[in-house]
Design a protein around this motif. Sequence first.
Motif, PDB file in Angstrom:
ATOM      1  N   THR A  36       0.858  -1.190   0.000  1.00 42.09           N
ATOM      2  CA  THR A  36       0.000   0.000   0.000  1.00 42.09           C
ATOM      3  C   THR A  36       0.889   1.233   0.000  1.00 42.09           C
ATOM      4  O   THR A  36       1.920   1.263   0.671  1.00 42.09           O
ATOM      5  CB  THR A  36      -0.911   0.035   1.246  1.00 42.09           C
ATOM      6  OG1 THR A  36      -0.102   0.019   2.404  1.00 42.09           O
ATOM      7  CG2 THR A  36      -1.879  -1.129   1.245  1.00 42.09           C
ATOM      8  N   MET A  49     -10.943   1.143  -5.423  1.00 40.28           N
ATOM      9  CA  MET A  49     -10.793   2.284  -6.343  1.00 40.28           C
ATOM     10  C   MET A  49     -12.162   2.849  -6.721  1.00 40.28           C
ATOM     11  O   MET A  49     -12.343   4.060  -6.779  1.00 40.28           O
ATOM     12  CB  MET A  49     -10.026   1.858  -7.601  1.00 40.28           C
ATOM     13  CG  MET A  49      -8.578   1.488  -7.339  1.00 40.28           C
ATOM     14  SD  MET A  49      -7.618   2.853  -6.666  1.00 40.28           S
ATOM     15  CE  MET A  49      -7.524   3.922  -8.084  1.00 40.28           C
ATOM     16  N   CYS A  55      -7.093   1.282  -1.825  1.00 43.28           N
ATOM     17  CA  CYS A  55      -6.119   0.197  -1.983  1.00 43.28           C
ATOM     18  C   CYS A  55      -5.992   0.008  -3.493  1.00 43.28           C
ATOM     19  O   CYS A  55      -6.943  -0.388  -4.160  1.00 43.28           O
ATOM     20  CB  CYS A  55      -6.627  -1.067  -1.298  1.00 43.28           C
ATOM     21  SG  CYS A  55      -5.549  -2.474  -1.555  1.00 43.28           S
ATOM     22  N   HIS A  56      -4.831   0.314  -4.034  1.00 41.00           N
ATOM     23  CA  HIS A  56      -4.666   0.329  -5.491  1.00 41.00           C
ATOM     24  C   HIS A  56      -4.781  -1.054  -6.113  1.00 41.00           C
ATOM     25  O   HIS A  56      -4.983  -1.172  -7.320  1.00 41.00           O
ATOM     26  CB  HIS A  56      -3.322   0.966  -5.860  1.00 41.00           C
ATOM     27  CG  HIS A  56      -3.268   2.426  -5.525  1.00 41.00           C
ATOM     28  ND1 HIS A  56      -3.947   3.377  -6.239  1.00 41.00           N
ATOM     29  CD2 HIS A  56      -2.651   3.091  -4.514  1.00 41.00           C
ATOM     30  CE1 HIS A  56      -3.737   4.564  -5.712  1.00 41.00           C
ATOM     31  NE2 HIS A  56      -2.953   4.429  -4.654  1.00 41.00           N
ATOM     32  N   ASP A  57      -4.684  -2.097  -5.318  1.00 37.13           N
ATOM     33  CA  ASP A  57      -4.799  -3.456  -5.845  1.00 37.13           C
ATOM     34  C   ASP A  57      -6.250  -3.898  -5.949  1.00 37.13           C
ATOM     35  O   ASP A  57      -6.537  -4.919  -6.558  1.00 37.13           O
ATOM     36  CB  ASP A  57      -4.046  -4.449  -4.942  1.00 37.13           C
ATOM     37  CG  ASP A  57      -2.554  -4.161  -4.928  1.00 37.13           C
ATOM     38  OD1 ASP A  57      -2.079  -3.500  -5.873  1.00 37.13           O
ATOM     39  OD2 ASP A  57      -1.876  -4.582  -3.969  1.00 37.13           O
TER      40      ASP A  57
END
Length: 142
Positions: free
Chosen positions: A26, A56, A49-51
Amino acid sequence: MISTARVPADKPVRIAFSLDNAADDTPPEDAIPLAFPELEQQLQPLPPCHDSVESMRVYKQHCQIAEEYREVRKEIALLEERKKELIAKLDQAEKEKLDAAQLAREFEALTEENRTLKLAQSQCVEQLEKLRIQYQKRQGSS
């Protein structure tokens, strides 16, 4: 890893944790600046959380809501300012209305006084004319 231990009920408990050992998947919180610095901290969109696609999506939705909220607050501020202006105009109009009513009353009183004075003046003129005639009669008979 979380460890647990039994603590007697009469002893105070301190719980501490650290994210220093957390995985670096993160981004740091300061990597995403406050999207809406004028919003209170609790209303700020949390960094996603970009994953996670869901994270998003929620972040983008929260940003849209925060933008709408900011626009609504801006509109409320403008409307409150407009309300103050309209109240001031209304107060001024009411004052002018009262002033106009007062002036109308004064005009009516002065018009009545003028009519009374003109009547008195015409009566005085008539009386003066009668006195002149009487005076001329006395002068002519003497």
